[in-house]
Design an enzyme around this catalytic site. Sequence first.
Site, PDB file in Angstrom:
ATOM      1  N   SER A 119       0.824  -1.171   0.250  1.00 13.94           N
ATOM      2  CA  SER A 119       0.087   0.007  -0.017  1.00 13.94           C
ATOM      3  C   SER A 119       0.893   1.303   0.152  1.00 13.94           C
ATOM      4  O   SER A 119       0.352   2.207  -0.240  1.00 13.94           O
ATOM      5  CB  SER A 119      -0.949   0.011   1.304  1.00 13.94           C
ATOM      6  OG  SER A 119      -0.671  -0.917   2.044  1.00 13.94           O
ATOM      7  N   HIS A 140      -2.691  -3.175  -6.248  1.00 11.73           N
ATOM      8  CA  HIS A 140      -3.254  -2.872  -4.995  1.00 11.73           C
ATOM      9  C   HIS A 140      -4.750  -3.205  -4.761  1.00 11.73           C
ATOM     10  O   HIS A 140      -5.477  -2.239  -5.459  1.00 11.73           O
ATOM     11  CB  HIS A 140      -2.797  -1.524  -4.871  1.00 11.73           C
ATOM     12  CG  HIS A 140      -3.088  -0.999  -3.176  1.00 11.73           C
ATOM     13  ND1 HIS A 140      -3.962   0.080  -3.132  1.00 11.73           N
ATOM     14  CD2 HIS A 140      -2.875  -1.187  -2.201  1.00 11.73           C
ATOM     15  CE1 HIS A 140      -4.100   0.494  -1.968  1.00 11.73           C
ATOM     16  NE2 HIS A 140      -3.530  -0.370  -1.480  1.00 11.73           N
ATOM     17  N   GLU A 152      -5.710  -0.707  -7.903  1.00 12.45           N
ATOM     18  CA  GLU A 152      -4.986   0.154  -8.444  1.00 12.45           C
ATOM     19  C   GLU A 152      -3.393  -0.742  -9.110  1.00 12.45           C
ATOM     20  O   GLU A 152      -3.019  -1.681  -8.558  1.00 12.45           O
ATOM     21  CB  GLU A 152      -4.288   1.273  -7.519  1.00 12.45           C
ATOM     22  CG  GLU A 152      -5.456   2.086  -7.194  1.00 12.45           C
ATOM     23  CD  GLU A 152      -5.049   2.899  -6.123  1.00 12.45           C
ATOM     24  OE1 GLU A 152      -5.225   4.379  -6.186  1.00 12.45           O
ATOM     25  OE2 GLU A 152      -4.819   2.630  -4.882  1.00 12.45           O
ATOM     26  N   ASN A 191      -5.317   5.992  -1.486  1.00 14.23           N
ATOM     27  CA  ASN A 191      -4.806   6.200  -0.216  1.00 14.23           C
ATOM     28  C   ASN A 191      -4.564   7.582  -0.051  1.00 14.23           C
ATOM     29  O   ASN A 191      -4.734   8.176   1.117  1.00 14.23           O
ATOM     30  CB  ASN A 191      -3.785   5.222   0.260  1.00 14.23           C
ATOM     31  CG  ASN A 191      -4.132   3.889   0.579  1.00 14.23           C
ATOM     32  OD1 ASN A 191      -5.278   3.922   0.919  1.00 14.23           O
ATOM     33  ND2 ASN A 191      -3.420   3.084   0.690  1.00 14.23           N
TER      34      ASN A 191
HETATM   35  N1  LIG Z   1      -5.008  -4.547   5.369  1.00 10.07           N
HETATM   36  C1  LIG Z   1      -5.379  -3.558   4.639  1.00 10.07           C
HETATM   37  O1  LIG Z   1      -6.418  -2.890   4.719  1.00 10.07           O
HETATM   38  C2  LIG Z   1      -4.629  -3.535   3.434  1.00 10.07           C
HETATM   39  C3  LIG Z   1      -5.104  -2.807   2.260  1.00 10.07           C
HETATM   40  C4  LIG Z   1      -4.321  -2.757   0.823  1.00 10.07           C
HETATM   41  C5  LIG Z   1      -3.067  -3.294   0.891  1.00 10.07           C
HETATM   42  N2  LIG Z   1      -2.481  -3.857   2.069  1.00 10.07           N
HETATM   43  C6  LIG Z   1      -1.055  -4.521   2.172  1.00 10.07           C
HETATM   44  O2  LIG Z   1      -1.140  -5.784   1.898  1.00 10.07           O
HETATM   45  C7  LIG Z   1      -0.069  -6.508   2.374  1.00 10.07           C
HETATM   46  C8  LIG Z   1      -0.604  -7.406   3.463  1.00 10.07           C
HETATM   47  O3  LIG Z   1      -1.330  -6.796   4.738  1.00 10.07           O
HETATM   48  P1  LIG Z   1      -2.241  -7.345   5.539  1.00 10.07           P
HETATM   49  O4  LIG Z   1      -2.991  -6.521   6.040  1.00 10.07           O
HETATM   50  O5  LIG Z   1      -3.118  -8.597   4.540  1.00 10.07           O
HETATM   51  O6  LIG Z   1      -1.319  -7.916   6.458  1.00 10.07           O
HETATM   52  P2  LIG Z   1      -1.535  -9.317   7.523  1.00 10.07           P
HETATM   53  O7  LIG Z   1      -0.665  -9.021   8.642  1.00 10.07           O
HETATM   54  O8  LIG Z   1      -3.173  -9.670   7.841  1.00 10.07           O
HETATM   55  O9  LIG Z   1      -1.278 -10.741   6.857  1.00 10.07           O
HETATM   56  C9  LIG Z   1       0.107 -10.922   6.354  1.00 10.07           C
HETATM   57  C10 LIG Z   1       0.365 -12.180   6.336  1.00 10.07           C
HETATM   58  O10 LIG Z   1       1.758 -12.817   5.725  1.00 10.07           O
HETATM   59  C11 LIG Z   1       2.262 -13.541   6.383  1.00 10.07           C
HETATM   60  N3  LIG Z   1       3.761 -13.372   6.566  1.00 10.07           N
HETATM   61  C12 LIG Z   1       4.456 -12.895   7.162  1.00 10.07           C
HETATM   62  N4  LIG Z   1       5.818 -13.056   6.855  1.00 10.07           N
HETATM   63  C13 LIG Z   1       5.590 -13.748   5.758  1.00 10.07           C
HETATM   64  C14 LIG Z   1       6.641 -14.294   4.844  1.00 10.07           C
HETATM   65  N5  LIG Z   1       7.995 -14.082   4.959  1.00 10.07           N
HETATM   66  N6  LIG Z   1       6.016 -15.045   3.854  1.00 10.07           N
HETATM   67  C15 LIG Z   1       5.028 -15.273   3.753  1.00 10.07           C
HETATM   68  N7  LIG Z   1       3.916 -14.674   4.428  1.00 10.07           N
HETATM   69  C16 LIG Z   1       4.460 -14.161   5.340  1.00 10.07           C
HETATM   70  C17 LIG Z   1       1.898 -13.258   7.954  1.00 10.07           C
HETATM   71  O11 LIG Z   1       1.776 -14.621   8.410  1.00 10.07           O
HETATM   72  C18 LIG Z   1       0.244 -13.023   7.742  1.00 10.07           C
HETATM   73  O12 LIG Z   1      -0.716 -14.100   7.644  1.00 10.07           O
HETATM   74  C19 LIG Z   1       0.704  -5.353   3.081  1.00 10.07           C
HETATM   75  O13 LIG Z   1       1.797  -4.968   2.094  1.00 10.07           O
HETATM   76  C20 LIG Z   1      -0.161  -4.184   3.058  1.00 10.07           C
HETATM   77  O14 LIG Z   1       0.243  -2.988   3.366  1.00 10.07           O
HETATM   78  C21 LIG Z   1      -3.343  -3.944   3.224  1.00 10.07           C
END
Ligand SMILES: NC(=O)c1ccc[n+]([C@@H]2O[C@H](COP(=O)([O-])OP(=O)(O)OC[C@H]3O[C@@H](n4cnc5c(N)ncnc54)[C@H](O)[C@@H]3O)[C@@H](O)[C@H]2O)c1
Length: 313
Positions: A119, A140, A152, A191
């Site tokens: 993000s 994204h 995006e 964002n």
């Molecule tokens: N949460 C949101 O609203 C949102 C929205 C858009 C984008 N994002 C982006 O998406 C990505 C993930 O965010 P999220 O909110 O799903 O995070 P999250 O913490 O909910 O999930 C991340 C997952 O990745 C796993 N993980 C950690 N290290 C790892 C590795 N080395 N290899 C494989 N898996 C691993 C974790 O165990 C976890 O299950 C980030 O880059 C975040 O910025 C998040």
Amino acid sequence: MTKHVAVIGSGVMGHGIAQVYALAGFSVSLYDLQEELLQKARASIEKSLSLLEHEGVITEQDKSAALERIVLTTDLPQAVADADVITEAVPEVIELKWQLFAELEQYAKPEAIIASNTSTFSIARLIEKAQSPHRFIITHFFNPAQLVPLVEIVRHEKTAEEVVAATVGLMKRIGKAPVLLKKDMPGFIANRLQAALMREAFHLLAEGVADAEEIDTVMKEGIGFRWAFVGPIETADFGGLDTWKRVMDNLAPELDQSTTAPAIIAERVEKGELGTKTGTGIYSYEHISVAEKLHARDEQFIRLAKLKKSGGN
Ligand SMILES: NC(=O)c1ccc[n+]([C@@H]2O[C@H](COP(=O)([O-])OP(=O)(O)OC[C@H]3O[C@@H](n4cnc5c(N)ncnc54)[C@H](O)[C@@H]3O)[C@@H](O)[C@H]2O)c1
């Protein structure tokens, strides 16, 4: 032609992204570090598919077929071996993403597309250490990824044209509304727009102009009601650019100009009051079920998506 997708990280975003691909007919490998996390992700996917079925968007067969298409694994080489597209949704820590990309470049097919759900990181930063930058791109998704149509797409000048075209086509095939950015810009579009609005919302709260509930009501019943169908730039055209020139000239100097997170947010974080995940944020969630609130939210999102589909945009 893409047939097999791997999703790396099964958290908030990863499980929703896996669901979207599986429902669109792709076989999906969903990878995470622990089996327990994968089981939790599968349960969330099943719950979301059940809601879609309940709302008449998919059938019982669609649901079971989608679930069958998802293979859970804690073996990274196995997860990506056959993948045509790999989407990473691991935490927003650059070293973690770089480490993962190095492994993906080692284990994936040379022609596989590597898409990041970051993000905040620019595509230039993401590919700093990549050996094969031509196949990297950002897709994204928006939370909840299985329901919000927007994706995006951000490319780098080194991203191959075929990769860009294939990614835009793929997002359309899975039923998303892709927007390909013309420039690599921190926060992309969504964002940045959201942060501008958040800054002003918390400024109004701090100034005591209204309480949180009233500010949220203004958004839900006014601006947000319009924005599902009419964007801000169209709104300016509809209102008259002469009017909007006066509005902006008069109001822009009055708006909050802060360059850090709102103090109210920083104070709550300091106290460990992080919102639904701790039971208190700006609102209190101690005596209500967050799961029920999220269920109700998703139900409304599904109904809004149906409405938008039926009436165009
Ligand atoms: N949460 C949101 O609203 C949102 C929205 C858009 C984008 N994002 C982006 O998406 C990505 C993930 O965010 P999220 O909110 O799903 O995070 P999250 O913490 O909910 O999930 C991340 C997952 O990745 C796993 N993980 C950690 N290290 C790892 C590795 N080395 N290899 C494989 N898996 C691993 C974790 O165990 C976890 O299950 C980030 O880059 C975040 O910025 C998040």
